[in-house]
Design an enzyme around this catalytic site. Structure first.
Site, PDB file in Angstrom:
ATOM      1  N   TYR A 191       0.826  -1.214   0.000  1.00 27.09           N
ATOM      2  CA  TYR A 191       0.000   0.000   0.000  1.00 27.09           C
ATOM      3  C   TYR A 191       0.858   1.261   0.000  1.00 27.09           C
ATOM      4  O   TYR A 191       0.341   2.359  -0.217  1.00 27.09           O
ATOM      5  CB  TYR A 191      -0.919   0.041   1.224  1.00 27.09           C
ATOM      6  N   HIS A 239       0.489 -11.641   1.514  1.00 31.07           N
ATOM      7  CA  HIS A 239      -0.561 -10.898   0.810  1.00 31.07           C
ATOM      8  C   HIS A 239      -1.235 -11.718  -0.291  1.00 31.07           C
ATOM      9  O   HIS A 239      -2.448 -11.640  -0.468  1.00 31.07           O
ATOM     10  CB  HIS A 239       0.025  -9.615   0.213  1.00 31.07           C
TER      11      HIS A 239
END
Length: 273
Positions: free
Chosen positions: A46, A106
């Site tokens: 992110y 992830h």
């Protein structure tokens, strides 16, 4: 609070920080914590860990009262052991903390999961990470991991919303003692979950917003969720713990399922490696 298989507890509703950058990320995290949230979710991918860490500091909320999650990025997983270790150390530094409550893989990057998981286990054993889990793992990914894992994942973070209910995967994870954390509860991109006529109708019936109906549907299933950190929705999101949907309404919402992902690239089986 939801109890994890290692005895830790996680707040059932948190705030996600995907797409938040710079001062917006810092301010939104601070405001979320001031509003009463105690569960913050971010990721290396992110590109906002430093800002999230600053928001936590600015809030004045004691670190021990916050459940903080980040995730090992796909590109880092491909780079090997040194890069993975460095990335976790960098995450700790950027987040301005000496431990993580939860560290996730992830995506199930082919041929990279085992190395990544074993390094994450090392960080649990040395006390820098308290819990580890996965994100976007289908049952066969979990089966492969469990063949060598010394520590069982506590969470699998997957896309869940009324048009993508993933009931079979949720049930399978529960059989393994793994909690499900729902990302994208309102859909993303072209998918307008909250605009569906049924959800609009239920919102009027319960005198709530369509978003509250969706979040209540998720938490009433016993799932954890992390809607994005939008200050104008903080109080609204927390209110979902104060009412209950009827069983027939829960079933009606689940019946909306179309196995419709918010983005076709978010399929773990075809994710662009």
């Amino acid at each position: 609070m939801i109890k994890l298989n290692n005895g830790a507890q996680i707040p059932q509703i948190g705030v996600g920080t995907w797409t938040l950058r710079d001062e917006t990320a810092t301010n939104n995290v601070r405001l979320a914590l001031e509003a009463g949230f105690r569960h913050i979710d971010t990721a290396q991918g992110y590109d906002n860990e430093a800002e999230v860490g600053q928001g936590i500091l600015d809030s004045g909320v004691p670190r021990q009262d916050i459940f903080l999650t980040t995730k090992v990025a796909t590109n880092i997983m491909r780079e090997g052991e040194t890069a993975i270790r460095n990335s976790i150390d960098q995450s700790l530094a950027k987040l301005k903390t000496d431990y993580l409550d939860l560290l996730l893989i992830h995506w199930p990057v082919k041929d990279c999961v085992k190395t990544t998981w074993q390094i994450m286990e090392e960080y649990v054993k040395c006390g820098k990470v308290r819990s580890i889990g996965v994100s976007n793992f289908n049952p066969h990914h979990l089966n492969d991991l469990l063949e060598y894992a010394e520590i069982r994942p506590v969470i699998n973070q997957i896309e869940v919303h009324p048009l993508m209910t993933q009931e079979d995967i949720i049930a399978y994870n529960r059989q393994l003692g793994i909690q499900i954390q729902a990302w994208g509860p309102f859909g993303q991109g072209d998918i307008d979950v909250v605009g569906h006529p049924l959800l609009q109708s239920l919102a009027k019936q319960y005198d709530k917003t369509p978003s509250q109906i969706v979040l209540r549907w998720i938490v009433q299933q016993g799932l954890i969720t992390i809607p994005r950190a939008k200050p104008n929705h903080f109080a609204e999101n927390l209110e979902v713990m104060q009412f209950e949907l009827k069983d027939e309404d829960m079933k009606s919402i689940s019946a909306l399922n179309q196995n419709l992902r918010s983005n076709k690239n978010n399929d773990p089986e075809t994710f662009p490696w």
